[in-house]
Design a protein around this motif. Structure first.
Motif, PDB file in Angstrom:
ATOM      1  N   CYS A   6      39.989  44.996  43.556  1.00  0.00           N
ATOM      2  CA  CYS A   6      40.139  43.739  43.898  1.00  0.00           C
ATOM      3  C   CYS A   6      40.239  42.701  42.623  1.00  0.00           C
ATOM      4  CB  CYS A   6      39.157  43.004  44.949  1.00  0.00           C
ATOM      5  SG  CYS A   6      39.270  43.642  46.569  1.00  0.00           S
ATOM      6  N   SER A   7      39.431  43.147  41.766  1.00  0.00           N
ATOM      7  CA  SER A   7      39.229  42.198  40.561  1.00  0.00           C
ATOM      8  C   SER A   7      40.594  42.482  40.034  1.00  0.00           C
ATOM      9  CB  SER A   7      38.339  42.775  39.636  1.00  0.00           C
ATOM     10  OG  SER A   7      38.132  41.881  38.399  1.00  0.00           O
ATOM     11  N   VAL A   8      41.003  43.754  39.632  1.00  0.00           N
ATOM     12  CA  VAL A   8      42.450  44.087  38.912  1.00  0.00           C
ATOM     13  C   VAL A   8      43.511  43.352  39.530  1.00  0.00           C
ATOM     14  CG1 VAL A   8      43.707  45.883  37.850  1.00  0.00           C
ATOM     15  CG2 VAL A   8      41.297  45.981  37.648  1.00  0.00           C
ATOM     16  N   VAL A   9      43.461  43.684  40.829  1.00  0.00           N
ATOM     17  CA  VAL A   9      44.592  43.534  41.480  1.00  0.00           C
ATOM     18  C   VAL A   9      44.785  41.723  41.494  1.00  0.00           C
ATOM     19  CG1 VAL A   9      45.948  43.554  43.704  1.00  0.00           C
ATOM     20  CG2 VAL A   9      44.951  45.506  42.939  1.00  0.00           C
ATOM     21  N   PHE A  10      43.646  41.166  41.731  1.00  0.00           N
ATOM     22  CA  PHE A  10      43.826  39.756  41.865  1.00  0.00           C
ATOM     23  C   PHE A  10      44.148  39.093  40.500  1.00  0.00           C
ATOM     24  CE2 PHE A  10      42.247  35.311  41.547  1.00  0.00           C
ATOM     25  CZ  PHE A  10      42.446  34.679  42.663  1.00  0.00           C
TER      26      PHE A  10
ATOM     27  N   TYR B  65      47.676  35.984  37.447  1.00  0.00           N
ATOM     28  CA  TYR B  65      48.845  35.826  36.258  1.00  0.00           C
ATOM     29  C   TYR B  65      50.353  35.384  36.659  1.00  0.00           C
ATOM     30  CZ  TYR B  65      51.164  36.732  31.722  1.00  0.00           C
ATOM     31  OH  TYR B  65      51.893  36.375  30.721  1.00  0.00           O
ATOM     32  N   GLY B  66      50.865  36.116  37.809  1.00  0.00           N
ATOM     33  CA  GLY B  66      52.175  35.760  38.236  1.00  0.00           C
ATOM     34  C   GLY B  66      52.126  34.351  38.863  1.00  0.00           C
ATOM     35  N   LEU B  67      51.209  34.103  39.544  1.00  0.00           N
ATOM     36  CA  LEU B  67      51.075  32.906  40.260  1.00  0.00           C
ATOM     37  C   LEU B  67      50.993  31.594  38.979  1.00  0.00           C
ATOM     38  CD1 LEU B  67      50.659  30.743  42.448  1.00  0.00           C
ATOM     39  CD2 LEU B  67      48.205  31.180  42.341  1.00  0.00           C
ATOM     40  N   HIS B  68      50.154  31.872  38.302  1.00  0.00           N
ATOM     41  CA  HIS B  68      49.922  30.817  37.033  1.00  0.00           C
ATOM     42  C   HIS B  68      51.160  30.706  36.273  1.00  0.00           C
ATOM     43  CE1 HIS B  68      46.813  29.256  34.134  1.00  0.00           C
ATOM     44  NE2 HIS B  68      47.574  28.454  34.535  1.00  0.00           N
ATOM     45  N   ARG B  69      51.852  31.747  36.015  1.00  0.00           N
ATOM     46  CA  ARG B  69      53.098  31.509  35.253  1.00  0.00           C
ATOM     47  C   ARG B  69      54.164  30.844  36.095  1.00  0.00           C
ATOM     48  NH1 ARG B  69      54.192  34.986  30.748  1.00  0.00           N
ATOM     49  NH2 ARG B  69      56.132  33.548  30.522  1.00  0.00           N
ATOM     50  N   LEU B  70      54.135  31.299  37.057  1.00  0.00           N
ATOM     51  CA  LEU B  70      55.105  30.272  38.182  1.00  0.00           C
ATOM     52  C   LEU B  70      54.906  28.782  38.181  1.00  0.00           C
ATOM     53  CD1 LEU B  70      55.520  32.722  41.309  1.00  0.00           C
ATOM     54  CD2 LEU B  70      57.345  32.022  39.479  1.00  0.00           C
ATOM     55  N   LEU B  71      53.672  28.639  38.337  1.00  0.00           N
ATOM     56  CA  LEU B  71      53.332  27.220  38.287  1.00  0.00           C
ATOM     57  C   LEU B  71      53.357  26.437  36.848  1.00  0.00           C
ATOM     58  CD1 LEU B  71      49.779  27.588  40.138  1.00  0.00           C
ATOM     59  CD2 LEU B  71      51.692  26.422  40.885  1.00  0.00           C
ATOM     60  N   HIS B  72      53.644  26.989  35.842  1.00  0.00           N
ATOM     61  CA  HIS B  72      53.974  26.527  34.386  1.00  0.00           C
ATOM     62  C   HIS B  72      55.688  26.413  34.614  1.00  0.00           C
ATOM     63  CE1 HIS B  72      50.504  25.857  32.136  1.00  0.00           C
ATOM     64  NE2 HIS B  72      49.842  26.348  33.092  1.00  0.00           N
ATOM     65  N   THR B  73      56.189  27.006  35.396  1.00  0.00           N
ATOM     66  CA  THR B  73      57.711  26.604  35.295  1.00  0.00           C
ATOM     67  C   THR B  73      58.148  25.061  35.980  1.00  0.00           C
ATOM     68  OG1 THR B  73      58.167  27.332  37.639  1.00  0.00           O
ATOM     69  CG2 THR B  73      58.289  29.085  35.900  1.00  0.00           C
TER      70      THR B  73
ATOM     71  N   TYR C  31      33.025  40.258  45.624  1.00  0.00           N
ATOM     72  CA  TYR C  31      34.091  39.937  44.539  1.00  0.00           C
ATOM     73  C   TYR C  31      34.366  38.698  44.755  1.00  0.00           C
ATOM     74  CZ  TYR C  31      38.153  39.045  42.314  1.00  0.00           C
ATOM     75  OH  TYR C  31      39.239  38.362  41.587  1.00  0.00           O
ATOM     76  N   LEU C  32      34.369  38.123  45.620  1.00  0.00           N
ATOM     77  CA  LEU C  32      34.919  36.602  46.109  1.00  0.00           C
ATOM     78  C   LEU C  32      33.588  35.702  45.483  1.00  0.00           C
ATOM     79  CD1 LEU C  32      36.108  36.088  49.781  1.00  0.00           C
ATOM     80  CD2 LEU C  32      37.243  36.012  47.667  1.00  0.00           C
ATOM     81  N   PHE C  33      32.355  36.114  45.664  1.00  0.00           N
ATOM     82  CA  PHE C  33      31.136  35.312  45.215  1.00  0.00           C
ATOM     83  C   PHE C  33      31.434  35.319  43.539  1.00  0.00           C
ATOM     84  CE2 PHE C  33      27.204  35.453  42.964  1.00  0.00           C
ATOM     85  CZ  PHE C  33      26.795  34.444  43.649  1.00  0.00           C
ATOM     86  N   TYR C  34      31.776  36.615  42.960  1.00  0.00           N
ATOM     87  CA  TYR C  34      32.055  36.721  41.409  1.00  0.00           C
ATOM     88  C   TYR C  34      33.134  35.937  41.126  1.00  0.00           C
ATOM     89  CZ  TYR C  34      33.828  38.904  37.382  1.00  0.00           C
ATOM     90  OH  TYR C  34      34.462  39.152  36.031  1.00  0.00           O
TER      91      TYR C  34
ATOM     92  N   GLY D 266      45.860  34.338  32.104  1.00  0.00           N
ATOM     93  CA  GLY D 266      44.969  35.503  33.141  1.00  0.00           C
ATOM     94  C   GLY D 266      44.045  34.814  33.761  1.00  0.00           C
ATOM     95  N   PHE D 267      43.356  35.454  34.512  1.00  0.00           N
ATOM     96  CA  PHE D 267      42.315  34.680  35.351  1.00  0.00           C
ATOM     97  C   PHE D 267      40.747  34.949  34.517  1.00  0.00           C
ATOM     98  CE2 PHE D 267      38.799  34.978  38.339  1.00  0.00           C
ATOM     99  CZ  PHE D 267      38.626  33.922  38.918  1.00  0.00           C
ATOM    100  N   GLY D 268      40.507  35.912  34.494  1.00  0.00           N
ATOM    101  CA  GLY D 268      39.228  36.436  33.972  1.00  0.00           C
ATOM    102  C   GLY D 268      39.006  37.369  32.751  1.00  0.00           C
ATOM    103  N   SER D 269      40.291  37.970  32.443  1.00  0.00           N
ATOM    104  CA  SER D 269      40.547  39.024  31.668  1.00  0.00           C
ATOM    105  C   SER D 269      41.581  38.856  30.630  1.00  0.00           C
ATOM    106  CB  SER D 269      40.977  40.184  32.480  1.00  0.00           C
ATOM    107  OG  SER D 269      42.026  40.025  33.054  1.00  0.00           O
ATOM    108  N   THR D 270      41.664  39.542  29.501  1.00  0.00           N
ATOM    109  CA  THR D 270      42.921  39.454  28.751  1.00  0.00           C
ATOM    110  C   THR D 270      43.902  40.431  28.974  1.00  0.00           C
ATOM    111  OG1 THR D 270      41.858  40.972  27.266  1.00  0.00           O
ATOM    112  CG2 THR D 270      41.097  38.896  26.717  1.00  0.00           C
ATOM    113  N   PHE D 271      43.867  41.396  29.900  1.00  0.00           N
ATOM    114  CA  PHE D 271      44.823  42.420  29.996  1.00  0.00           C
ATOM    115  C   PHE D 271      46.312  42.086  30.196  1.00  0.00           C
ATOM    116  CE2 PHE D 271      43.588  42.640  34.246  1.00  0.00           C
ATOM    117  CZ  PHE D 271      44.533  43.147  34.917  1.00  0.00           C
ATOM    118  N   MET D 272      46.191  41.088  31.327  1.00  0.00           N
ATOM    119  CA  MET D 272      47.624  40.510  31.523  1.00  0.00           C
ATOM    120  C   MET D 272      48.250  39.970  30.349  1.00  0.00           C
ATOM    121  SD  MET D 272      48.675  41.779  34.362  1.00  0.00           S
ATOM    122  CE  MET D 272      50.224  40.805  34.407  1.00  0.00           C
TER     123      MET D 272
END
Length: 258
Positions: free
Chosen positions: A95-99, A104-112, A169-172, A218-224
């Motif tokens: 869930c962490s990776v998929v979220f 990342y996709g949502l955030h990029r869209l919000l910056h259009t 995961y939601l708590f985290y 990215g949300f909490g990671s650098t990989f994206m």
């Protein structure tokens, strides 16, 4: 079929849980900012009224997210898997990776250009506080809700996730998001040299997004950001500067090493 009673049962519990977690996490973050040993990330002062504005937006977020989750839970939209320890741990990490990919996709869209008006509220906080994390518009909050409900729904079509693992995961997610907007760096000095940074970036990483605006989605990671080429090349220098006790200035500007 919509079951109002079941919806309200879930909604009330989730609102209390979300509000309680938000208040506790924000209090921890604010205490960290006031600590004598704190390493501030941004050195600029907060504009007057910022915290009050953020707190009002947090109240809305703490109603929208529980409403979406309660709607999904009462309707049985999500197929849940076994709540064994192993499956719970696997569910947490998947869930962490998929979220992170979704966000990342949502955030990029919000910056259009067409959607930026729905994200502007969050970016009014150039110097962040713990309350900045959930200070978003109603439309953006609905985007978060879609991710929170959509991730387990989507995974359920492949291998249903553990309900307990997902709620951990939601708590985290919520706690980490709030603490991660604290204007102090709490990460270890060695984090930038560790492979763990791919899945858990230091707070300075996201603070640069608020200061500079155009990278680090990215949300909490650098990989994206690394895979998509939206990583600031000097963020490690910025992190080192903060860890040395020298806050960043306007627009996250770094200084030559002392």
């Amino acid at each position: 079929m919509f079951d109002l009673g079941k919806f309200l049962d879930w909604f009330v519990v989730l609102v209390f849980a979300h509000v309680g977690l938000t208040v506790v996490a924000a209090a921890i973050g604010r205490a960290a900012e006031r600590s004598p040993e704190a390493r501030p990330i941004q050195g600029d002062a907060l504009p007057e009224g910022q915290v009050a504005r953020e707190q009002r937006a947090n109240l809305r977020f703490c109603l929208v997210i529980p409403a979406a989750l309660a709607l999904a839970l009462q309707g049985g939209w999500i197929t849940w898997g076994p709540d064994t320890l192993g499956w719970g741990i696997a569910s947490f990490f998947v869930c962490s990776v998929v979220f992170d990919v979704y966000f990342y996709g949502l955030h990029r869209l919000l910056h259009t250009r067409p959607l930026m008006r729905f994200h502007r509220l969050h970016h009014q906080s150039r110097v962040t506080t713990p309350w900045s994390a959930q200070s978003v518009s109603t439309v953006e909050a609905l985007g978060w809700a879609l991710g929170y409900v959509g991730v387990p729904w989507l995974l359920g079509h492949v291998a249903p996730v553990s309900l307990i693992g997902y709620f951990v995961y939601l708590f985290y997610n919520v706690f980490g998001n709030i603490i991660g907007h604290t204007n102090v760096e709490l990460g270890p000095p060695s984090l930038t040299r560790s492979p763990a940074v791919w899945l858990a970036h230091p707070y300075t990483f996201h603070a640069l997004h608020h200061a500079r605006f155009t990278r680090h989605f990215g949300f909490g990671s650098t990989f994206m950001d690394r895979l998509a080429g939206t990583e600031w090349p000097d963020w490690v220098d910025a992190y080192a500067q903060v860890m040395a006790g020298r806050p960043l200035r306007q627009h996250g500007k770094t200084e030559p090493p002392a």
